[in-house]
Write a protein that holds these residues in place. Structure first.
Motif, PDB file in Angstrom:
ATOM      1  N   HIS A 110      15.879  13.679  -0.483  1.00 55.86           N
ATOM      2  CA  HIS A 110      15.288  12.406  -1.107  1.00 55.86           C
ATOM      3  C   HIS A 110      13.657  12.352  -0.769  1.00 55.86           C
ATOM      4  O   HIS A 110      12.741  12.208  -1.754  1.00 55.86           O
ATOM      5  CB  HIS A 110      15.629  11.204  -0.421  1.00 55.86           C
ATOM      6  N   HIS A 114      10.607  12.615  -3.729  1.00 52.39           N
ATOM      7  CA  HIS A 114       9.149  12.119  -3.766  1.00 52.39           C
ATOM      8  C   HIS A 114       8.053  12.754  -3.945  1.00 52.39           C
ATOM      9  O   HIS A 114       7.183  12.456  -4.561  1.00 52.39           O
ATOM     10  CB  HIS A 114       8.962  11.177  -2.346  1.00 52.39           C
ATOM     11  N   SER A 143       7.033   5.353   2.602  1.00 50.39           N
ATOM     12  CA  SER A 143       7.918   4.601   1.973  1.00 50.39           C
ATOM     13  C   SER A 143       8.302   3.732   2.788  1.00 50.39           C
ATOM     14  O   SER A 143       8.053   3.328   4.006  1.00 50.39           O
ATOM     15  CB  SER A 143       9.122   5.514   1.489  1.00 50.39           C
ATOM     16  N   GLY A 144       9.679   2.926   2.564  1.00 46.84           N
ATOM     17  CA  GLY A 144      10.117   1.865   3.314  1.00 46.84           C
ATOM     18  C   GLY A 144      10.942   2.561   4.568  1.00 46.84           C
ATOM     19  O   GLY A 144      11.018   2.091   5.636  1.00 46.84           O
ATOM     20  N   GLY A 145      11.304   3.788   4.435  1.00 46.33           N
ATOM     21  CA  GLY A 145      12.008   4.444   5.677  1.00 46.33           C
ATOM     22  C   GLY A 145      11.191   5.574   6.237  1.00 46.33           C
ATOM     23  O   GLY A 145      11.816   6.208   7.428  1.00 46.33           O
ATOM     24  N   GLY A 170       6.083   1.351   4.761  1.00 42.58           N
ATOM     25  CA  GLY A 170       6.625  -0.013   3.843  1.00 42.58           C
ATOM     26  C   GLY A 170       7.462  -0.747   4.628  1.00 42.58           C
ATOM     27  O   GLY A 170       7.462  -2.080   4.337  1.00 42.58           O
ATOM     28  N   ASP A 174       6.886  -4.902   4.541  1.00 37.16           N
ATOM     29  CA  ASP A 174       8.033  -5.948   4.238  1.00 37.16           C
ATOM     30  C   ASP A 174       8.128  -6.766   5.300  1.00 37.16           C
ATOM     31  O   ASP A 174       8.553  -8.081   5.054  1.00 37.16           O
ATOM     32  CB  ASP A 174       9.242  -4.938   4.160  1.00 37.16           C
ATOM     33  N   GLY A 187       6.032  -5.439   0.202  1.00 34.73           N
ATOM     34  CA  GLY A 187       5.153  -4.793   0.179  1.00 34.73           C
ATOM     35  C   GLY A 187       4.118  -4.830  -0.999  1.00 34.73           C
ATOM     36  O   GLY A 187       2.703  -5.054  -1.008  1.00 34.73           O
ATOM     37  N   PRO A 188       4.674  -4.949  -2.126  1.00 35.00           N
ATOM     38  CA  PRO A 188       3.895  -4.982  -3.695  1.00 35.00           C
ATOM     39  C   PRO A 188       3.324  -6.537  -3.520  1.00 35.00           C
ATOM     40  O   PRO A 188       2.088  -6.593  -3.901  1.00 35.00           O
ATOM     41  CB  PRO A 188       4.768  -5.078  -4.708  1.00 35.00           C
ATOM     42  N   SER A 191       0.247  -6.315  -1.092  1.00 37.06           N
ATOM     43  CA  SER A 191      -1.009  -5.710  -1.545  1.00 37.06           C
ATOM     44  C   SER A 191      -1.570  -6.472  -2.689  1.00 37.06           C
ATOM     45  O   SER A 191      -2.847  -6.645  -2.962  1.00 37.06           O
ATOM     46  CB  SER A 191      -0.478  -4.441  -1.969  1.00 37.06           C
ATOM     47  N   GLY A 294       7.338   4.992  -1.900  1.00 35.97           N
ATOM     48  CA  GLY A 294       7.034   3.683  -2.520  1.00 35.97           C
ATOM     49  C   GLY A 294       5.759   3.073  -2.351  1.00 35.97           C
ATOM     50  O   GLY A 294       5.089   2.470  -3.075  1.00 35.97           O
ATOM     51  N   VAL A 295       5.211   3.403  -0.954  1.00 29.70           N
ATOM     52  CA  VAL A 295       3.939   2.803  -0.623  1.00 29.70           C
ATOM     53  C   VAL A 295       2.742   3.653  -1.249  1.00 29.70           C
ATOM     54  O   VAL A 295       1.544   3.063  -1.308  1.00 29.70           O
ATOM     55  CB  VAL A 295       3.636   2.663   0.676  1.00 29.70           C
ATOM     56  N   ASN A 298       0.516   1.361  -3.698  1.00 29.02           N
ATOM     57  CA  ASN A 298      -0.475   0.750  -3.176  1.00 29.02           C
ATOM     58  C   ASN A 298      -1.964   0.953  -3.563  1.00 29.02           C
ATOM     59  O   ASN A 298      -2.332   2.077  -3.365  1.00 29.02           O
ATOM     60  CB  ASN A 298      -0.436   0.665  -1.614  1.00 29.02           C
ATOM     61  N   MET A 326       8.537   4.373  -6.791  1.00 22.84           N
ATOM     62  CA  MET A 326       9.798   3.843  -6.037  1.00 22.84           C
ATOM     63  C   MET A 326      10.813   4.806  -6.347  1.00 22.84           C
ATOM     64  O   MET A 326      10.891   5.879  -7.039  1.00 22.84           O
ATOM     65  CB  MET A 326       9.878   2.377  -6.521  1.00 22.84           C
ATOM     66  N   ASP A 327      11.966   4.716  -5.675  1.00 25.63           N
ATOM     67  CA  ASP A 327      13.149   5.459  -5.825  1.00 25.63           C
ATOM     68  C   ASP A 327      13.737   5.780  -7.250  1.00 25.63           C
ATOM     69  O   ASP A 327      13.705   4.685  -8.020  1.00 25.63           O
ATOM     70  CB  ASP A 327      14.387   5.051  -4.830  1.00 25.63           C
TER      71      ASP A 327
HETATM   72  O1  KG4 Z   1      10.413   4.968  -1.743  1.00 21.67           O
HETATM   73  P1  KG4 Z   1      11.048   3.583  -1.607  1.00 21.67           P
HETATM   74  O2  KG4 Z   1      11.275   3.208  -3.190  1.00 21.67           O
HETATM   75  O3  KG4 Z   1      12.024   3.484  -0.994  1.00 21.67           O
HETATM   76  C1  KG4 Z   1      12.449   4.319   0.208  1.00 21.67           C
HETATM   77  O4  KG4 Z   1      12.560   5.233   0.067  1.00 21.67           O
HETATM   78  O5  KG4 Z   1      11.921   3.465   1.272  1.00 21.67           O
HETATM   79  O6  KG4 Z   1       9.868   2.775  -1.118  1.00 21.67           O
HETATM   80  C2  KG4 Z   1       9.896   1.240  -0.825  1.00 21.67           C
HETATM   81  C3  KG4 Z   1       8.906   0.737  -0.053  1.00 21.67           C
HETATM   82  C4  KG4 Z   1       9.099  -0.765   0.240  1.00 21.67           C
HETATM   83  O7  KG4 Z   1       8.998  -0.822   1.663  1.00 21.67           O
HETATM   84  C5  KG4 Z   1       8.288  -1.561  -0.600  1.00 21.67           C
HETATM   85  O8  KG4 Z   1       7.503  -2.795  -0.075  1.00 21.67           O
HETATM   86  C6  KG4 Z   1       7.065  -0.731  -0.440  1.00 21.67           C
HETATM   87  O9  KG4 Z   1       7.729   0.668  -0.641  1.00 21.67           O
HETATM   88  N1  KG4 Z   1       5.952  -0.635  -1.439  1.00 21.67           N
HETATM   89  C7  KG4 Z   1       4.609  -0.978  -1.253  1.00 21.67           C
HETATM   90  C8  KG4 Z   1       3.985  -1.229  -2.594  1.00 21.67           C
HETATM   91  N2  KG4 Z   1       4.753  -0.966  -3.545  1.00 21.67           N
HETATM   92  C9  KG4 Z   1       6.176  -0.540  -2.990  1.00 21.67           C
HETATM   93  N3  KG4 Z   1       4.047  -1.117  -0.062  1.00 21.67           N
HETATM   94  C10 KG4 Z   1       2.721  -1.555  -0.179  1.00 21.67           C
HETATM   95  N4  KG4 Z   1       1.846  -1.514  -1.208  1.00 21.67           N
HETATM   96  C11 KG4 Z   1       2.716  -1.536  -2.343  1.00 21.67           C
HETATM   97  N5  KG4 Z   1       2.018  -1.795  -3.453  1.00 21.67           N
END
Ligand code: KG4
Ligand code: ZN
Length: 363
Positions: A110, A114, A143-145, A170, A174, A187-188, A191, A294-295, A298, A326-327
């Motif tokens: 995964h 990315h 990302s979130g993880g 992330g 959250d 997160g979004p 921001s 995902g981040v 930002n 995002m994923d």
């Molecule tokens: O990569 P992803 O889709 O899933 C994982 O693999 O974790 O990342 C999701 C993460 C979430 O925590 C979300 O809040 C964060 O990415 N995220 C952001 C923004 N857009 C998505 N965090 C900060 N600012 C953003 N604009």
């Protein structure tokens, strides 16, 4: 080469059919079924529910993407890291297809997906002329993880330089969003609120920013934000535009808006990420800086790293298009393509889901 990508490691059931060569990529069809609405009410992803939803969504999504297409040349499936419940669904469906179609399988990571998401750049959609990754490449995956700084010296060759010792960035966004009463994933929203805020309104800590390694820590920042909210929630008001100016004239000096809170919090995270990235760039002289996960959506982080790269003339800054931050399964197909090119296939009988799978050697 046509590659079918399958992604189900968290809360998105995603399938994409991609036609890839080194110079050119066509996303022939793609579809993602998001589970955000389901997990929202729990304030985060519930693994058991995620697994069930992936099982429910996978075949309809697959059917829609493959409609009118012959079986692909390879199947790339996310086999880790992620939630076991979701990974199992994607992996088992991919194995069944590999057997039925007699098409080879690529076990795809995964995080590697990315990284390769930056190759999905838009010219005239759906045709994409992929930029080249010049090596060594420095990858900041947020990302979130995950929050990791990884050095990539060739396709598929990685070395971990550092990463978070506790919360992923992330996850931190959250959790703070949840404290503010914002829906998952926050997160979004944080921001967005930060856009009109003052980044210096609250002096949040920047843990480990000066540590001599590339490691980071965000749990202290999260706790500082929690304590600040507990101590000062009376100062924080939600929408400055709707407040009564005459009534609040005398308290204005002390009042911090939710925008200021978010901007200060976001700036603390961005400062740490930029400082560590800069340090790695000075040490490893990368030719490409890759921001993904995902981040990477930002805007403040994208801008800060773009400015940082401007000071390194031999380095190109690459980040995904917003729709590929995002994923998504197109990025999994792209990572799979580079393995398929090298005949790096795995017999479907031996493909396993591995929730802890790292792309780099671990001690
Ligand atoms: O990569 P992803 O889709 O899933 C994982 O693999 O974790 O990342 C999701 C993460 C979430 O925590 C979300 O809040 C964060 O990415 N995220 C952001 C923004 N857009 C998505 N965090 C900060 N600012 C953003 N604009
Ligand atoms: Zn991800």
């Amino acid at each position: 080469m046509k590659i079918l990508g399958i992604e189900s490691s968290c809360d998105d059931t995603s399938v994409a059919l991609v036609e890839a060569s080194d110079a050119r990529v066509v996303v022939l069809a793609e579809k993602t079924a998001s589970q955000i609405e389901v997990h929202k009410k729990y304030g985060g992803v519930v693994p058991e529910i995620a697994g069930r939803k992936h099982a429910e969504n996978m075949l309809p999504v697959l059917e829609e993407v493959m409609n009118g297409y012959e079986p692909p040349d390879a199947i790339a499936v996310t086999s880790g890291p992620g939630l076991l419940t979701g990974l199992l669904v994607g992996v088992e469906v991919a194995k069944a297809l590999s057997y039925l179609w007699n098409v080879p399988m690529v076990r795809t990571n995964h995080i590697e997906g990315h990284i390769y998401s930056i190759l999905l750049q838009e010219n005239e959609k759906p045709v994409i002329n992929t930029p080249t990754i010049h090596f060594p490449a420095l990858c900041l995956i947020v990302s979130g993880g995950h929050t990791e700084l990884v050095l990539m010296t060739d396709h598929g060759v990685y070395e971990k330089l550092g990463g978070t010792r506790d919360d992923a960035v992330g996850e931190c966004f959250d959790k703070i969003a949840k404290l503010l009463g914002l829906d998952y994933p926050g997160g979004p929203k944080v921001s967005q609120l930060a856009e009109q805020g003052n980044t210096t309104a609250i002096a949040f800590p920047r843990p480990m920013i000066t540590s001599p390694d590339f490691d980071m820590s965000f749990s202290g920042l999260k706790t500082a934000a929690l304590y600040w909210l507990q101590d000062n929630s009376d100062l924080l008001y939600r929408d400055s535009s709707t407040s009564d100016d005459s009534a609040q004239d005398d308290i204005k000096i002390n009042t911090v808006t939710i925008h200021d809170f978010c901007a200060s919090f976001e700036q603390a995270i961005v400062d740490v990420l930029v400082k560590k990235t800069k340090k790695a760039m000075e040490m490893y002289h990368p030719k490409t800086l890759i921001l993904s996960g995902g981040v990477s959506a930002n805007p403040k982080l994208r801008e800060a790293l773009s400015q940082l790269t401007a000071a390194f003339p031999d380095c190109q800054f690459r980040r995904p298009l917003p729709q590929y931050c995002m994923d998504n399964a197109a990025m999994i197909a792209m990572a799979g393509y580079y393995h398929a090119k090298n005949n790096d296939y795995t017999d479907w009988k031996t493909v396993l889901a591995d929730p802890q799978w790292h792309i780099y050697p671990t001690l």
